[in-house]
Scaffold this active site. Structure first.
Site, PDB file in Angstrom:
ATOM      1  N   SER A   1       2.712  -3.324   3.652  1.00 30.45           N
ATOM      2  CA  SER A   1       1.679  -3.239   4.681  1.00 30.45           C
ATOM      3  C   SER A   1       0.253  -3.468   4.158  1.00 30.45           C
ATOM      4  CB  SER A   1       1.816  -1.884   5.362  1.00 30.45           C
ATOM      5  OG  SER A   1       0.993  -1.822   6.471  1.00 30.45           O
TER       6      SER A   1
ATOM      7  N   ASP B   1       1.269  -6.015   7.753  1.00 29.38           N
ATOM      8  CA  ASP B   1       2.557  -6.171   8.442  1.00 29.38           C
ATOM      9  C   ASP B   1       2.421  -6.064   9.955  1.00 29.38           C
ATOM     10  OD1 ASP B   1       2.068  -3.435   8.377  1.00 29.38           O
ATOM     11  OD2 ASP B   1       4.169  -2.890   8.151  1.00 29.38           O
TER      12      ASP B   1
ATOM     13  N   ALA C   1      -6.992   7.055  12.953  1.00 29.16           N
ATOM     14  CA  ALA C   1      -8.297   6.382  12.933  1.00 29.16           C
ATOM     15  C   ALA C   1      -8.171   4.987  12.321  1.00 29.16           C
ATOM     16  CB  ALA C   1      -9.295   7.224  12.144  1.00 29.16           C
ATOM     17  N   ASN C   2      -7.182   4.789  11.450  1.00 29.82           N
ATOM     18  CA  ASN C   2      -7.008   3.485  10.796  1.00 29.82           C
ATOM     19  C   ASN C   2      -6.403   2.421  11.717  1.00 29.82           C
ATOM     20  OD1 ASN C   2      -4.217   3.992  10.866  1.00 29.82           O
ATOM     21  ND2 ASN C   2      -4.128   4.683   8.745  1.00 29.82           N
TER      22      ASN C   2
ATOM     23  N   PRO D   1      -3.149  13.750  -1.000  1.00 30.08           N
ATOM     24  CA  PRO D   1      -2.550  12.686  -1.801  1.00 30.08           C
ATOM     25  C   PRO D   1      -2.022  11.606  -0.863  1.00 30.08           C
ATOM     26  CG  PRO D   1      -1.056  14.576  -1.666  1.00 30.08           C
ATOM     27  CD  PRO D   1      -2.290  14.954  -0.917  1.00 30.08           C
TER      28      PRO D   1
HETATM   29  C1  G16 Z   1       1.175   3.748   6.595  1.00 31.69           C
HETATM   30  C2  G16 Z   1       1.574   4.734   7.661  1.00 31.69           C
HETATM   31  C3  G16 Z   1       0.345   5.220   8.370  1.00 31.69           C
HETATM   32  C4  G16 Z   1      -0.621   5.827   7.349  1.00 31.69           C
HETATM   33  C5  G16 Z   1      -0.905   4.834   6.229  1.00 31.69           C
HETATM   34  C6  G16 Z   1      -1.699   5.437   5.101  1.00 31.69           C
HETATM   35  O1  G16 Z   1       0.541   2.654   7.200  1.00 31.69           O
HETATM   36  O2  G16 Z   1       2.469   4.125   8.556  1.00 31.69           O
HETATM   37  O3  G16 Z   1       0.722   6.138   9.342  1.00 31.69           O
HETATM   38  O4  G16 Z   1      -1.807   6.182   7.955  1.00 31.69           O
HETATM   39  O5  G16 Z   1       0.303   4.365   5.677  1.00 31.69           O
HETATM   40  O6  G16 Z   1      -0.971   6.496   4.537  1.00 31.69           O
HETATM   41  P1  G16 Z   1      -1.449   7.251   3.244  1.00 31.69           P
HETATM   42  O7  G16 Z   1      -2.828   7.743   3.540  1.00 31.69           O
HETATM   43  O8  G16 Z   1      -0.466   8.365   3.077  1.00 31.69           O
HETATM   44  O9  G16 Z   1      -1.465   6.273   2.112  1.00 31.69           O
HETATM   45  P2  G16 Z   1       0.829   1.163   6.773  1.00 31.69           P
HETATM   46  O10 G16 Z   1       0.142   0.365   7.819  1.00 31.69           O
HETATM   47  O11 G16 Z   1       0.261   0.988   5.403  1.00 31.69           O
HETATM   48  O12 G16 Z   1       2.312   1.058   6.790  1.00 31.69           O
END
Ligand code: G16
EC number: 5.4.2.3
Length: 540
Positions: free
Chosen positions: A65, A278, A371-372, A493
């Protein structure tokens, strides 16, 4: 069933190359692509078992992603498009951490614990993103599925939301839609075109969009969507794959850096839609007439959507409970706006759409967005039936509400479906993106990352808003925050990268930056930071 053959392959071809304990993360497993072959193979085995366990097709998406191009990862999709069930996340972790000669034993243990009938068919749908490593890793997944006698349907390069969609459609007997890639484009695009033709308001709305494809699969998906949208939008696609995936472009870059993406012309007053690697996250941005940058993130999308849906529900005379789910990253201004101005209940979940999705199920209509820019709207069966009945009876705006429902990909966050939903609402309201932006003003905020020797030393509680370990870190954060006007900060983390994330909010950008740096330094000192000590120049 004896898994001798599966274990043989684990030893001979897909041998474990990592001795570290690895945990199923926010969205599956992610790492440098060259360390993933054995994980992919084992997840192929697991997906096969999960398919037998549920008597349904299971999805495997090979993608990292938003991560850099050299990373890769795997997301597992349960029968109704949900993320893998928590009990199976634990099985996945056990299987990945087993020694090569322990693979058969773990598989047998899973079969016995979950009471799986191993004579059942094991069908696995596989999709992959555009990363160069995805092809090789796809082969490893297939080797895993077939090693336990399973069958694979390979969908090739597709976005994550398309994979979720086809898995759902296949397993629900195509009630939700046709279980094909073409069926996905047709259903969502047709619903959008229909909704648009039934909506009269235009006002300040302009159908011109600059689309930032992050050099990934989402650019391909948008290209295909344009063949179905009947010129209702004027989209120009940039970052189609000519550059490096997610590098200085895409939803994560725009959101975290709060900057216009590279590769997209800086045309004033024209909105840019950025998606991630993705295609499951979306962020809007715009440069106003003075060239000032404005970002409309997942919080802004959530408020726009929840407000509009609430209006349609009320005008249709429906008594449905609508609620919104956010995470700790939600800007404080958005939460205040939703509760005070819109009067909509808000819940806070841990990071990861899997957590938001589950929490959103407590509502008849659950709007959830990080928020992302990762999120969607889900409707309970009761809500769906009530909306359809009211639409038939032509009550208020129920027909419109039922058309909106078809634009939404409920199976998971879907950048392009979310974009089409936003466009539908802006069109209906007659708003420009700057009109939309006026709903509320974000509190200045900053995100930073710190690398530590072992990020597992940080554990959190209260939907990640508070640190439990290491000892003293939360006290240190509280002390730092207390010196800032309207300060708020938390650390956690990451579950997708080997880093610790820091979020800070304060009354000015300078203070938010300062707060982020001070908290990052506290993490660096108390949680075993490695590399350079956090400093202001890292924010640039
Ligand atoms: C994934 C998850 C999201 C999450 C992001 C960041 O997104 O599906 O829900 O907000 O990772 O996660 P972390 O802060 O734990 O690194 P994506 O779009 O990268 O698959």
């Amino acid at each position: 069933m004896a898994y001798t053959r599966a274990e043989r392959l684990a030893i001979d071809t897909y041998s474990k190359c990592d001795t570290r304990e690895i945990k199923y993360g926010t969205a599956g497993f992610r790492s440098k692509a060259d360390q993933l072959d054995y994980i992919m193979y084992r997840m192929g085995l697991l997906a096969g078992l999960r398919a037998q366990d549920t008597s349904a097709a299971i999805g495997v998406m090979i993608t990292a992603s938003h991560n850099p191009e050299q990373d890769n990862g795997i997301k597992l999709v349960d029968p109704m498009g949900e993320m893998l069930a928590p009990a199976w996340e634990a099985h996945a972790t056990t299987l990945v951490n087993a020694p090569d000669d322990g693979v058969a034993g773990v598989l047998e243990k899973i079969v016995s614990e979950a009471c799986i009938d191993t004579n059942k068919k094991a069908l696995v749908f596989v999709g992959r993103d555009t990363r160069p490593s995805s092809n090789r890793l796809r082969d490893a997944v297939i080797a895993g599925v077939t090693a336990i006698g399973g069958e694979v349907k390979d969908f090739g390069i597709i976005s994550t939301p398309i994979l979720h969609y086809v898995v759902t459609c296949y397993n629900d007997g195509e009630n939700y839609g046709k279980a094909t890639v073409k069926g996905y484009y047709q259903k969502i695009a047709q619903a959008f075109v229909k909704l648009r033709s039934s909506s009269s308001s235009h006002g300040n709305y302009d159908p011109v969009i600059l689309f930032d494809g992050a050099n990934g699969v989402g650019a391909l998906a948008m290209t295909e969507f344009l063949n179905h949208l009947q010129d209702s939008l004027r989209v120009t696609i940039f970052n189609k794959g000519e550059g490096v995936l997610n590098h200085m472009c895409g939803a994560d870059y725009v959101k975290v850096q709060q900057k216009w993406p590279e590769g997209v012309p800086k045309t004033q007053n024209v909105r840019c839609v950025s998606i991630d690697g993705d295609g499951d996250r979306v962020i809007y941005s715009v440069l106003d007439s003075e060239g000032r940058f404005h970002m409309l993130d997942g919080d802004k999308i959530a408020t726009l959507v929840a407000d509009y849906l609430q209006e349609l529900v009320k005008s249709s005379g429906l008594k449905l409970k609508l609620g919104l789910v956010q995470t700790a990253y939600a800007n404080g201004a958005s939460t205040a706006y939703i509760t005070k101005q819109l009067g909509i209940p808000v819940a806070c979940a841990r990071t990861g759409v899997k957590h938001l999705h589950r929490m959103a199920q407590q509502f008849d209509i659950g709007v959830y967005f990080e928020a992302n820019g990762h999120g969607t709207v889900i409707f309970s069966t009761v809500a769906r039936e009530a909306i359809q009945a009211a639409a038939k009876a032509k009550e208020g705006h129920a027909e419109k509400l039922s058309q909106v429902l078809d634009v939404i990909n409920e199976t998971v966050g879907d950048a392009i479906s979310d974009m089409l939903l936003v466009e539908s609402i802006l069109h209906a309201r007659g708003w420009s993106v700057l009109d939309w932006n006026e709903a509320y003003t974000d509190f200045p905020n900053r995100q930073m990352t710190v690398t530590v020797a072992d990020r597992a030393v940080i554990t959190t509680t209260d939907a990640e808003r508070e640190c439990v370990t290491p000892e003293g870190l939360q006290d240190a954060i509280n002390k730092i925050v207390s010196a800032f006007s309207k300060g708020r900060s938390f650390v956690r983390p990451s579950g997708t990268e080997d880093i610790v994330r820091i979020y800070a909010e304060a009354s000015t950008q300078e203070e938010a930056d300062n707060l982020a740096i001070q908290v990052a330094c506290a993490v660096y000192e108390l949680a075993g930071g490695i590399g350079d000590r956090p400093k202001a120049s890292m924010l640039l």
